[in-house]
Write a protein that holds these residues in place. Structure first.
Motif, PDB file in Angstrom:
ATOM      1  N   SER A 134       0.826  -1.207   0.000  1.00 31.63           N
ATOM      2  CA  SER A 134       0.000   0.000   0.000  1.00 31.63           C
ATOM      3  C   SER A 134       0.856   1.252   0.000  1.00 31.63           C
ATOM      4  CB  SER A 134      -0.947  -0.013   1.201  1.00 31.63           C
ATOM      5  OG  SER A 134      -0.237  -0.211   2.412  1.00 31.63           O
ATOM      6  N   ARG A 135       2.023   1.195   0.640  1.00 32.81           N
ATOM      7  CA  ARG A 135       2.902   2.364   0.633  1.00 32.81           C
ATOM      8  C   ARG A 135       3.403   2.641  -0.778  1.00 32.81           C
ATOM      9  NH1 ARG A 135       8.618   4.110   2.354  1.00 32.81           N
ATOM     10  NH2 ARG A 135       8.204   6.319   2.696  1.00 32.81           N
ATOM     11  N   GLU A 155      -1.090  14.918   1.493  1.00 30.22           N
ATOM     12  CA  GLU A 155      -1.146  14.208   2.761  1.00 30.22           C
ATOM     13  C   GLU A 155      -1.765  12.836   2.515  1.00 30.22           C
ATOM     14  OE1 GLU A 155      -2.374  14.687   7.456  1.00 30.22           O
ATOM     15  OE2 GLU A 155      -2.610  16.382   6.076  1.00 30.22           O
ATOM     16  N   GLY A 156      -0.970  11.804   2.705  1.00 30.37           N
ATOM     17  CA  GLY A 156      -1.438  10.441   2.512  1.00 30.37           C
ATOM     18  C   GLY A 156      -1.300   9.644   3.786  1.00 30.37           C
ATOM     19  N   ALA A 157      -1.427   8.333   3.653  1.00 34.52           N
ATOM     20  CA  ALA A 157      -1.304   7.464   4.812  1.00 34.52           C
ATOM     21  C   ALA A 157       0.136   7.335   5.279  1.00 34.52           C
ATOM     22  CB  ALA A 157      -1.870   6.084   4.473  1.00 34.52           C
ATOM     23  N   PHE A 158       1.094   7.589   4.370  1.00 32.97           N
ATOM     24  CA  PHE A 158       2.499   7.343   4.697  1.00 32.97           C
ATOM     25  C   PHE A 158       3.387   8.570   4.527  1.00 32.97           C
ATOM     26  CE2 PHE A 158       0.538   3.457   3.075  1.00 32.97           C
ATOM     27  CZ  PHE A 158       0.776   2.588   4.123  1.00 32.97           C
ATOM     28  N   ASP A 159       3.007   9.499   3.657  1.00 33.08           N
ATOM     29  CA  ASP A 159       3.842  10.668   3.379  1.00 33.08           C
ATOM     30  C   ASP A 159       3.040  11.949   3.482  1.00 33.08           C
ATOM     31  OD1 ASP A 159       6.652   9.943   2.541  1.00 33.08           O
ATOM     32  OD2 ASP A 159       5.564   8.611   1.185  1.00 33.08           O
ATOM     33  N   ARG A 188      -1.730  -6.712 -11.443  1.00 35.46           N
ATOM     34  CA  ARG A 188      -2.807  -5.714 -11.469  1.00 35.46           C
ATOM     35  C   ARG A 188      -2.258  -4.320 -11.154  1.00 35.46           C
ATOM     36  NH1 ARG A 188      -5.691 -10.218  -9.372  1.00 35.46           N
ATOM     37  NH2 ARG A 188      -5.183  -9.666  -7.216  1.00 35.46           N
ATOM     38  N   ARG A 189      -1.325  -4.250 -10.219  1.00 35.92           N
ATOM     39  CA  ARG A 189      -0.726  -2.967  -9.874  1.00 35.92           C
ATOM     40  C   ARG A 189       0.008  -2.375 -11.083  1.00 35.92           C
ATOM     41  NH1 ARG A 189       2.305  -4.623  -5.851  1.00 35.92           N
ATOM     42  NH2 ARG A 189       0.772  -4.177  -4.232  1.00 35.92           N
ATOM     43  N   ALA A 190       0.744  -3.220 -11.793  1.00 38.62           N
ATOM     44  CA  ALA A 190       1.464  -2.750 -12.982  1.00 38.62           C
ATOM     45  C   ALA A 190       0.497  -2.231 -14.034  1.00 38.62           C
ATOM     46  CB  ALA A 190       2.314  -3.880 -13.547  1.00 38.62           C
TER      47      ALA A 190
END
Length: 289
Positions: A134-135, A155-159, A188-190
């Motif tokens: 997810s990151r 502003e996200g979950a990690f950065d 799928r991500r690709a």
């Protein structure tokens, strides 16, 4: 199909002259790009009992971004990370390093990214191994904004970035991002996010199944699957015929790029790797291109 080489990280040693000789000779032989793997630290098997990773603390790895800054001045090769283990690195710093390499190479960087497998390395770099998937998805969008906008707020979950940006921006806006992929989720991500992908299977039924997943995910995301690049890999076994046959299979499978890998072939010195690349270039007809 553009043909390049895999930089023999674990076998070329620490001599800067060997790195220079390798890059310049590969270009002279007609190869179009150089691909580098990434590991920041290796695990010590004396501490991590039962270690089964393919690399350990004795495996030599040059840092890809610094390596490419060096090769950018020595060659006109495309510079490809395959892959940078993105989630264990700070996003803004990767954006800055990639932008600088792209600038110094006049737009010749292709940033391949992936999740990695080494929990020891994640720990050493202060990142959470469990959230790496997810990151990385969040990171890719942030990278593209940092490469194309002079100032961003995110502003996200990690950065988190508040009214900040890179200067100078890269030549390519954005830099192409390719994904290493060896599972349905990664395929799928690709398809959803990548400009291209690096399959970890050879041409045949497994590759066709992977391609279908990648292309299906691209369509679902409203993207043209025909715009995605695909880079295959052929290992040197000492046989020109076998190499040419496998390269042909990759071409038939729709690969846009191909890399010749000499690591693990027992070639020893940089001269051994270059001799193999010369033989491979003859088999692939590079000098006639």
């Amino acid at each position: 199909m553009r043909i390049g080489v895999v930089f023999p990280q674990t076998e070329i040693g620490a001599d800067a002259g060997a790195v220079r000789a390798y890059g310049q000779a590969a270009e002279a032989l007609g190869y179009r790009h150089v691909m580098a793997y990434d590991h920041v630290v290796g695990a010590d098997p004396e501490v991590h009992r039962g270690w089964r990773g393919p690399y350990d603390v004795s495996s030599t790895f040059h840092e890809p971004m610094v390596l490419f800054g060096y090769l950018a001045a020595l060659t006109s090769l495309e510079l490809v990370t395959a892959i940078i283990i993105l989630p264990q690195r700070q996003t803004a710093l990767v954006a800055k390093q990639a932008a600088e390499v792209d600038l110094l190479s006049e737009g010749r960087l292709r940033l391949g990214v992936g999740l990695g497998w080494n929990q020891v390395e994640y720990e050493a770099l202060g990142q959470d191994f469990g959230t790496r998937g997810s990151r990385m998805e969040e990171q890719v969008g942030l990278l593209r904004r940092l490469w194309t906008e002079p100032s961003i707020t995110f502003e996200g979950a990690f950065d988190r970035v508040t009214g900040a940006g890179l200067a100078p921006l890269p030549v390519q806006r954005p830099i192409p991002v390719w994904f290493g992929a060896q599972s349905p989720r990664a395929y799928r991500r690709a398809g959803r996010l990548g400009d291209g992908w690096f399959p970890q299977v050879s041409p045949g039924p497994e590759l066709e199944e992977a391609k279908a997943i990648v292309e299906g995910a691209a369509v679902e995301a409203g993207r043209d699957p025909g715009s995605l690049g695909m880079e295959g890999r052929v290992g040197w076994t000492g046989s020109q015929e076998a190499l040419a046959e496998l390269a042909g299979r990759w071409r038939e499978a729709g690969a846009t790029h191909l890399a010749v890998n000499t690591m693990g072939a027992g070639l020893g010195s940089v001269d051994g790797h270059l001799a193999a690349l010369e033989s491979a270039a003859e088999a692939l007809g590079l000098r006639n291109d």
